[in-house]
Design a protein around this motif. Structure first.
Motif, PDB file in Angstrom:
ATOM      1  N   GLU A  49       0.822  -1.208   0.000  1.00 47.29           N
ATOM      2  CA  GLU A  49       0.000   0.000   0.000  1.00 47.29           C
ATOM      3  C   GLU A  49       0.856   1.257   0.000  1.00 47.29           C
ATOM      4  N   LYS A  53       1.088   4.091  -2.978  1.00 46.18           N
ATOM      5  CA  LYS A  53       0.840   5.507  -2.684  1.00 46.18           C
ATOM      6  C   LYS A  53       1.987   6.376  -3.200  1.00 46.18           C
ATOM      7  N   HIS A  64      -1.314  -0.072  -8.048  1.00 45.90           N
ATOM      8  CA  HIS A  64      -2.320  -0.642  -7.169  1.00 45.90           C
ATOM      9  C   HIS A  64      -1.696  -1.795  -6.386  1.00 45.90           C
TER      10      HIS A  64
END
Length: 283
Positions: A49, A53, A64
């Protein structure tokens, strides 16, 4: 035949296993900054994650996260299924989102590039080397590469054309080409096996307009190499004819070449990305 079109990967969909850290992160960044959509997968969900980002902040492409523990075959199956759903949903109009899981089976799901990068190592003296090291290392470095590739082959086939085949890039190692001085018996064996598996896949999948090639990487800054570089960094550099450790541009550039029109006719090759260290004389 300009360079912009020859090396273009804009709009391609890429899956990078182990794409949140180390060499995988370098590869993921190379794709995103050149306009590709990259799915990052590893068992460290937080790292995936965070990487997504940070990469999305770079613009051009998209990143993703789809976490998966590649030691677990069920997780690998779920990854392939989730990837198909996410890519299929882009063909649906917003008001059809609620039934996406039903309709995606009929949609032209596509994956242009699979980068099999996830890997592990295990070092121990020969007389103490445990049997479980081979089970663990070969499972991740070799067995799951085949499993995942097999599972996403339908997605690769959907994206492939004779002029622009889909690509499988397997991240190998020069320790699969040479005999390493470190006692990493399972690792070097797994990478040698990966190199040959890649050639076997090239033969079988080439008929489906899917290429399979290997990057036999030398020393790069990564978590796996951190301790070794800390202890033997200068010695390792001295053994590289170019006199340096690999950079993100080196491995990302190799992947971009293999994924673009420039690399469309390369199939079944093992490319050493190592500054020449695999062929350097030791005496």
């Amino acid at each position: 035949m300009d360079s912009a079109s020859l090396f273009n990967v804009q709009g391609k969909v890429v899956l990078v296993t182990g794409g949140a850290k180390g060499i995988g992160r370098m590869i993921s960044e190379g794709y995103v900054t050149n306009g590709a959509t990259v799915y990052i997968s590893s068992r460290d969900a937080k790292a995936c994650e965070q990487a997504a980002k940070e990469l999305n902040a770079l613009g051009k492409g998209k990143a993703h996260a789809i976490p998966a523990n590649f030691y677990n075959l069920d997780d690998v199956k779920k990854l392939a299924e989730e990837l198909g759903k996410r890519e299929g949903s882009k063909y649906l109009k917003p008001y059809l989102t609620g039934i996406a899981s039903v309709l995606t089976r009929y949609l032209p799901l596509e994956l242009h590039v699979l980068v099999n990068n996830s890997g592990s190592n295990w070092g121990a003296p020969y007389d103490e080397y445990p049997s479980e090291a081979f089970t663990r290392v070969l499972t991740l470095n070799l067995h799951r590469v085949f499993d995942l590739t097999q599972l996403v082959t339908p997605l690769l086939e959907k994206a492939a054309t004779p002029e622009d085949p889909s690509r499988i890039i397997n991240i190998g190692s020069i320790d699969g080409l040479r005999v390493p001085s470190l006692e990493t018996f399972a690792y070097s064996s797994s990478k040698a096996g990966l190199h040959h598996l890649s050639r076997v896949l090239a033969n079988h999948l080439g008929k489906r307009n899917i290429t399979s090639n290997t990057l036999a990487c030398g020393p790069f800054e990564s978590k796996m190499m951190a301790a070794t570089l800390k202890s033997f960094g200068e010695t390792i550099k001295a053994g590289v004819p170019l006199g340096r450790i690999g950079t993100p541009q080196d491995v990302a550039g190799s992947c971009l070449f293999l994924s673009s029109r420039a690399g469309a006719y390369i199939n079944g090759s093992t490319i050493a990305v190592d500054g020449g260290s695999a062929i350097a004389a030791k005496l």
